[in-house]
Scaffold this active site. Structure first.
Site, short mmCIF file in Angstrom:
data_model
loop_
_atom_site.label_atom_id
_atom_site.label_comp_id
_atom_site.label_asym_id
_atom_site.label_seq_id
_atom_site.Cartn_x
_atom_site.Cartn_y
_atom_site.Cartn_z
N TYR A 113 0.79 -1.21 0.02
CA TYR A 113 -0.09 -0.02 -0.29
C TYR A 113 0.88 1.12 -0.08
CZ TYR A 113 -3.29 3.34 0.99
OH TYR A 113 -4.19 4.35 1.31
N TRP A 115 1.09 5.83 -2.00
CA TRP A 115 0.88 6.67 -2.85
C TRP A 115 1.99 6.43 -4.02
CZ3 TRP A 115 -2.39 11.05 -3.73
CH2 TRP A 115 -3.86 10.98 -3.33
N1 LIG Z 1 -2.02 8.76 12.07
C1 LIG Z 1 -2.61 8.85 10.73
N2 LIG Z 1 -2.13 7.84 9.76
C2 LIG Z 1 -2.47 7.94 8.54
C3 LIG Z 1 -3.40 8.99 8.25
C4 LIG Z 1 -4.24 9.84 8.96
O1 LIG Z 1 -4.85 10.33 8.51
N3 LIG Z 1 -3.63 9.64 10.34
N4 LIG Z 1 -3.65 8.64 6.77
C5 LIG Z 1 -3.41 7.58 6.05
C6 LIG Z 1 -3.66 7.66 4.68
S1 LIG Z 1 -5.12 8.22 4.15
C7 LIG Z 1 -2.66 7.40 3.91
S2 LIG Z 1 -3.25 7.32 2.13
C8 LIG Z 1 -1.33 6.98 4.23
C9 LIG Z 1 -0.06 7.36 3.34
O2 LIG Z 1 0.82 6.72 3.58
P1 LIG Z 1 1.79 6.32 2.24
O3 LIG Z 1 1.10 6.45 0.97
O4 LIG Z 1 2.67 4.79 2.47
O5 LIG Z 1 2.80 7.45 2.16
P2 LIG Z 1 3.77 8.00 1.29
O6 LIG Z 1 4.72 8.98 1.98
O7 LIG Z 1 3.14 8.58 -0.04
O8 LIG Z 1 4.30 6.74 0.75
C10 LIG Z 1 5.13 6.61 -0.41
C11 LIG Z 1 6.60 5.95 -0.34
O9 LIG Z 1 6.83 5.76 -2.11
C12 LIG Z 1 8.04 6.08 -2.31
N5 LIG Z 1 8.11 6.40 -3.70
C13 LIG Z 1 7.82 7.43 -4.41
N6 LIG Z 1 8.06 7.35 -5.77
C14 LIG Z 1 8.22 6.09 -5.94
C15 LIG Z 1 8.72 5.12 -6.95
O10 LIG Z 1 8.39 5.44 -8.16
N7 LIG Z 1 9.00 3.64 -6.69
C16 LIG Z 1 9.24 3.35 -5.55
N8 LIG Z 1 9.51 1.94 -5.56
N9 LIG Z 1 8.95 4.28 -4.55
C17 LIG Z 1 8.46 5.34 -4.50
C18 LIG Z 1 8.06 7.61 -1.32
O11 LIG Z 1 9.58 7.80 -1.40
C19 LIG Z 1 7.54 7.18 -0.23
O12 LIG Z 1 8.35 6.55 0.68
O13 LIG Z 1 -1.12 7.40 5.59
C20 LIG Z 1 -1.98 6.89 6.29
N10 LIG Z 1 -1.71 7.12 7.74
N1 LIG Z 2 -1.79 18.47 1.29
C1 LIG Z 2 -1.90 17.30 1.32
N2 LIG Z 2 -3.12 16.88 0.95
C2 LIG Z 2 -3.63 15.64 1.11
C3 LIG Z 2 -2.86 14.56 1.75
C4 LIG Z 2 -1.48 15.28 2.23
O1 LIG Z 2 -0.64 14.19 2.60
N3 LIG Z 2 -1.12 16.16 2.02
N4 LIG Z 2 -3.13 13.42 1.75
C5 LIG Z 2 -4.32 12.97 0.76
C6 LIG Z 2 -4.97 11.67 1.43
S1 LIG Z 2 -4.23 10.15 0.96
C7 LIG Z 2 -6.33 11.50 1.84
S2 LIG Z 2 -6.83 10.20 2.22
C8 LIG Z 2 -6.97 12.91 2.14
C9 LIG Z 2 -7.74 12.84 3.41
O2 LIG Z 2 -8.51 13.75 3.58
P1 LIG Z 2 -9.50 13.88 5.06
O3 LIG Z 2 -9.61 12.63 5.44
O4 LIG Z 2 -10.23 14.88 4.54
O5 LIG Z 2 -8.14 14.70 5.63
P2 LIG Z 2 -7.50 14.91 7.12
O6 LIG Z 2 -6.54 15.84 7.06
O7 LIG Z 2 -7.04 13.78 7.83
O8 LIG Z 2 -8.53 15.25 8.09
C10 LIG Z 2 -9.45 16.57 7.78
C11 LIG Z 2 -10.07 17.37 9.20
O9 LIG Z 2 -11.00 16.30 9.62
C12 LIG Z 2 -10.70 17.09 11.09
N5 LIG Z 2 -11.30 15.68 11.81
C13 LIG Z 2 -10.56 14.78 12.37
N6 LIG Z 2 -11.52 13.98 13.40
C14 LIG Z 2 -12.75 14.38 13.09
C15 LIG Z 2 -14.10 14.05 13.72
O10 LIG Z 2 -14.25 13.30 14.46
N7 LIG Z 2 -15.20 14.85 13.12
C16 LIG Z 2 -14.93 16.07 12.63
N8 LIG Z 2 -15.99 16.74 12.32
N9 LIG Z 2 -13.81 16.22 11.96
C17 LIG Z 2 -12.65 15.59 12.36
C18 LIG Z 2 -9.54 17.43 11.45
O11 LIG Z 2 -9.39 18.57 12.23
C19 LIG Z 2 -8.92 17.46 9.98
O12 LIG Z 2 -8.15 18.62 9.74
O13 LIG Z 2 -6.14 14.27 2.11
C20 LIG Z 2 -5.41 13.95 0.67
N10 LIG Z 2 -4.89 15.33 0.77
MO LIG Z 3 -5.21 8.70 2.16
#
Ligand SMILES: Nc1nc2c(c(=O)[nH]1)N[C@H]1C(S)=C(S)[C@@H](COP(=O)(O)OP(=O)(O)OC[C@H]3O[C@@H](n4cnc5c(=O)[nH]c(N)nc54)[C@H](O)[C@@H]3O)O[C@H]1N2
Ligand SMILES: Nc1nc2c(c(=O)[nH]1)N[C@H]1C(S)=C(S)[C@@H](COP(=O)(O)OP(=O)(O)OC[C@H]3O[C@@H](n4cnc5c(=O)[nH]c(N)nc54)[C@H](O)[C@@H]3O)O[C@H]1N2
Ligand SMILES: [Mo]
Length: 757
Positions: A113, A115
């Site tokens: 998993y 991005w």
């Molecule tokens: N506490 C908490 N934890 C969370 C979340 C949260 O809301 N709260 N959000 C979650 C969510 S929604 C997500 S999507 C995840 C994100 O978590 P990840 O998707 O695992 O985070 P990234 O940092 O995008 O990881 C991508 C990795 O791929 C590498 N990479 C980039 N390009 C390439 C390539 O071409 N080849 C290879 N082999 N590698 C490459 C980058 O250097 C990086 O290390 O985190 C989750 N974790």
């Molecule tokens: N710049 C930037 N943009 C991103 C990403 C990134 O790494 N960087 N990651 C992308 C990815 S993989 C994803 S999945 C999306 C995630 O998109 P979201 O899930 O919308 O993003 P978050 O930033 O986790 O949360 C948004 C807000 O929800 C509020 N929140 C937390 N818990 C609660 C709750 O219980 N109730 C309510 N009402 N609000 C709450 C917090 O204040 C938080 O700032 O973002 C994407 N966009």
């Molecule tokens: Mo995500």
């Protein structure tokens, strides 16, 4: 041909959109905004430092302890030996072959998993899956960290795949601007998140849309713990995190109490209201879900709930729900309840009314366009059927063979001997990292392709250095974006890095001639790009869209696609509303399911047959003297997850990460703005820098994700990764998504003398 070492500026794209890159002398010198983007983002500015950073993996590396037969015990604490490519590929291929022969392909975990990067061909996860399928299959994962819980629950409610609902059936920004009078945003609509979209979003327009909304007189209400979750000009109802379901129930109670429910709509378009109603009124459990009941749970005045309910019933109202609400313990409930509330308002299927999910979460939601499909690398067929919910990885590694419940099934965790990861960073993204660190030692072998020495790469046995998108050619396109890019190779690969495609082709070749042929189909990377693009061009042609040929696109670098469209015929809900018998939903009843016989039949106490108020184990209502504060860990505004972190990790003003804390909570602890603090609970400790602000609700602290998990041993995480604190449990037996946002902590200031320089 021009001199490739002369100064040049070309455009490339990324998950955070397009940008210009200036190269000179074969090196990336600077990045600049893309000319068509009205609100460019700052994320790529760090690229020139990050791409050459000393933390790049220079050569293939094998962990000493693994090479010497000591297994996984030392992962993360061991040294590595650099090896020539051929030797490292030989070792890895032999190991993959050994595991599949001895234990079967069901012992290989390849969920992988993450991005990775934008670009249609060099998508690391697709390459990994294609390779592993060709090699006989792998244990895959279901859903995403983003929306795993919603992906499980929402098909039961609306009868449609959740991702399809998000990207094909929700109203566009245009439709909202024209029709919506009241926008009720649970978790806000945050422009900092809309900077990003899978595959790229070229024009960043969310803040501009809000200006249009405000000019048109739309009432916009952000409900959640942080004011900054919605653009300027929106009202804020400061809600305790994890209490949204209680608020939605109270809004529903007022609708019923004041005769505002659209019973005609409920009768035509839904099933099960009669099973839900006695719960709402308290007839069943003795607790009426009144505003007075919800007020103290949510930390909101009961009168404000009444006023809001009346407004929602008498104006065209769109309820939006951020994805964050379902990344929490019992995250199924606010998602299901938002659908029930919207059904009671009777506006589902009307333009600008009803309910929508994830507006602003990524930039592509709300974009109105006709997608041109067909530029996806085929992953082949997976001969292994076993799939785990994506966020259950540590449970899987800890408990081979153990039974677990998931969406109505009883399943058993596989016995994993080999893990392959390419394009993700589980030691950034998973919860309770100290526990994952322990579980991660159990597999016999872990192989990682990665450009940088991330915490995950450091915990692998074999590390292959991967190129970044700036070191290879690719095509950039997204189904949610109306631009097309030829992504040029801007610089030579750094160190001995190779493309994921080349790495997997090298492994396939060593597994056998047949494997190699199946993986490559006889094409090199350039031939693959031409092949994928030709298919895309044909699909576009069939839609009467003329595209240049491959070399023409390469010469042009980028183009805008003429694919804008209106919302007519877009939503399944409009025809459904008009005639539910003629255009039924895909649920068992063909209607919106307020009560689901299917879910009820699972017998889950943590997700019964209709939405209910089920508090999380960890939230302010269960705060203790040891852990009095609710920690939320949103996405970082200045970057994408843990990407390009290499150059940030050693900037003292950037790390440790900033912790948003309310003035009352800071003062009670003697913490000043900018002070170093430690955030802690029974699971772990992380350093952070206090950012005191009154835009966060008292009692709540926010530490964004994205900092690299450091090498702290038993000490606090030095960079401020919130996942040393978060709890690793499924949302419920139904969704088994991540519960990252349900975490209690405390914070202390670090006396100045104890702070590291
Ligand atoms: N506490 C908490 N934890 C969370 C979340 C949260 O809301 N709260 N959000 C979650 C969510 S929604 C997500 S999507 C995840 C994100 O978590 P990840 O998707 O695992 O985070 P990234 O940092 O995008 O990881 C991508 C990795 O791929 C590498 N990479 C980039 N390009 C390439 C390539 O071409 N080849 C290879 N082999 N590698 C490459 C980058 O250097 C990086 O290390 O985190 C989750 N974790
Ligand atoms: N710049 C930037 N943009 C991103 C990403 C990134 O790494 N960087 N990651 C992308 C990815 S993989 C994803 S999945 C999306 C995630 O998109 P979201 O899930 O919308 O993003 P978050 O930033 O986790 O949360 C948004 C807000 O929800 C509020 N929140 C937390 N818990 C609660 C709750 O219980 N109730 C309510 N009402 N609000 C709450 C917090 O204040 C938080 O700032 O973002 C994407 N966009
Ligand atoms: Mo995500």
């Amino acid at each position: 041909m021009s001199d490739p070492r002369a100064r040049q500026t070309r455009v490339t794209t990324s998950h955070w959109g397009a940008f210009e890159v200036e190269t000179e002398g074969g090196r990336i010198r600077a990045t600049r905004p893309f000319r068509d983007d009205p609100n460019p983002v700052a994320i790529p500015e760090i690229l020139p430092q990050a791409v050459y950073h000393e933390s790049r993996v220079a050569r293939p590396a094998v962990r000493r302890g693994w090479l010497e037969g000591r297994g996984g015990a030392d992962r993360g604490r061991d040294t590595f030996i650099d090896l020539p490519w051929d030797e490292a590929l030989d070792i890895a291929a032999r190991e993959i072959d050994r595991v599949r022969t001895t234990h079967g392909n069901g012992a290989i975990f390849g969920g992988s998993y993450g991005w990775s990067s934008a670009g249609r061909f060099h998508h690391a996860q697709s390459q990994a899956h294609r390779f592993l399928n060709m090699a006989g299959g792998y244990v895959a994962s279901f859903g995403s960290y983003s929306t795993g819980c919603a992906q499980a629950i929402m098909p039961h409610v609306f009868g449609i795949d959740f991702l399809k609902l998000l990207y094909q059936h929700q109203d566009s920004w245009q439709t909202i601007a024209h029709n919506t009078q009241t926008l009720v945003m649970f978790g806000g609509i945050n422009a900092k998140n809309a900077q990003v979209s899978m595959g790229g979003i070229t024009r960043h327009e969310v803040t501009d849309w809000f200006e249009t909304f405000h000019k048109g007189g739309m009432a916009c209400l952000n409900i959640g713990p942080q004011k900054t979750d919605a653009p300027e000009g929106c009202d804020w109802m400061a809600l305790r995190p994890g209490s949204d379901t209680a608020l939605m129930l109270a809004l529903a109670w007022v609708l019923e109490d004041e005769g505002l429910t659209d019973h005609a709509f409920l009768a035509r378009a839904t099933v099960g209201f009669e099973r839900f109603r006695p719960y709402l009124t308290g007839e069943r459990d003795g607790v009426a879900k009144t505003p007075e009941w919800a007020g103290p749970i949510c930390g909101v005045a009961p009168d404000a709930i009444r006023t809001l309910a009346r407004r929602m019933a008498t104006t065209r109202t769109l309820i939006t729900v951020a994805w964050s609400l379902q990344r929490a313990h019992h995250g199924e409930q606010p998602y299901w309840m938002s659908a029930v509330l919207a059904a009671m308002l009777g506006q589902i299927g009307l333009p600008g009314g009803g309910v929508g999910y994830g507006y602003g979460a990524i930039g592509g939601v709300g974009k109105s366009m006709r997608a041109i499909g067909g530029m996806t690398l085929s992953q082949g067929r997976n001969a292994v059927r076993d799939v785990i919910p994506v966020a259950r990885i540590a449970d899987m590694l800890r408990n081979p063979g153990a039974a677990y419940a998931f969406n109505g099934e009883t399943r058993h965790y596989p016995d994993i001997r080999l893990v392959y990861w390419a394009g993700g960073n589980p030691f950034h993204h998973h919860q309770d990292l100290n526990a994952l660190d322990a579980a991660w030692r159990t597999p016999e072998t872990i192989i990682v392709n990665e450009p940088w020495w991330t915490a995950t790469a450091k915990r692998a046995d074999i590390v292959f250095p991967a190129t970044t998108p700036y070191e290879r050619e690719d095509i950039g396109s997204s189904k949610l974006d109306d631009y097309l890019f030829f992504m040029p190779r801007l610089i030579d690969p750094v160190g001995e890095a190779r493309d994921d495609y080349a790495i997997f082709a090298g492994l396939a070749q060593r597994l056998g001639a047949q494997e190699h042929e199946r993986f490559t189909e006889g094409r090199d990377a350039d031939q693959w790009l031409r092949h994928l693009y030709a298919g895309f061009r044909d699909t576009a042609q069939a839609m009467d869209i003329d595209l240049p040929d491959f070399d023409g696109l390469r010469a042009r670098n980028w183009m805008r696609l003429p694919v804008e469209c209106g919302d007519e015929g877009r939503s399944i809900f409009a025809p459904f509303r008009a005639d539910p018998d003629a255009a039924p939903l895909g649920t068992p009843s063909g209607r919106i399911e307020i009560f689901s016989q299917t879910i009820d039949s699972f017998g889950y106490d943590d997700c019964p047959g209709h939405p209910v108020w089920l508090p999380a184990d960890e939230w302010l209502g269960a705060a203790t003297p040891e852990a009095p504060l609710h920690l939320i860990s949103p996405q970082p505004g200045d970057k994408l997850h843990s990407q390009l972190e290499s150059a940030l990790a050693d900037q003292p003003d950037a790390r440790p990460e900033r912790l948003a804390i309310h003035p009352d909570d800071a003062h009670a602890r003697g913490i000043g703005d900018g002070d170093l603090v430690e955030v802690f609970n029974a699971r772990g400790r992380a350093r952070a820098r206090a950012r005191i602000c009154d835009t966060i609700r008292a009692g709540v602290v926010a530490l964004p994700t994205g900092a690299w998990f450091g090498d702290a041993g038993c000490g606090p995480d030095p960079h401020g990764n919130p996942n040393v604190l978060t709890r690793d449990i499924g949302t419920s037996q139904l969704g088994q998504g991540t519960s990252a946002h349900s975490t209690l902590v405390d914070v202390v200031g670090i006396p100045k003398g104890d702070a590291p320089d």
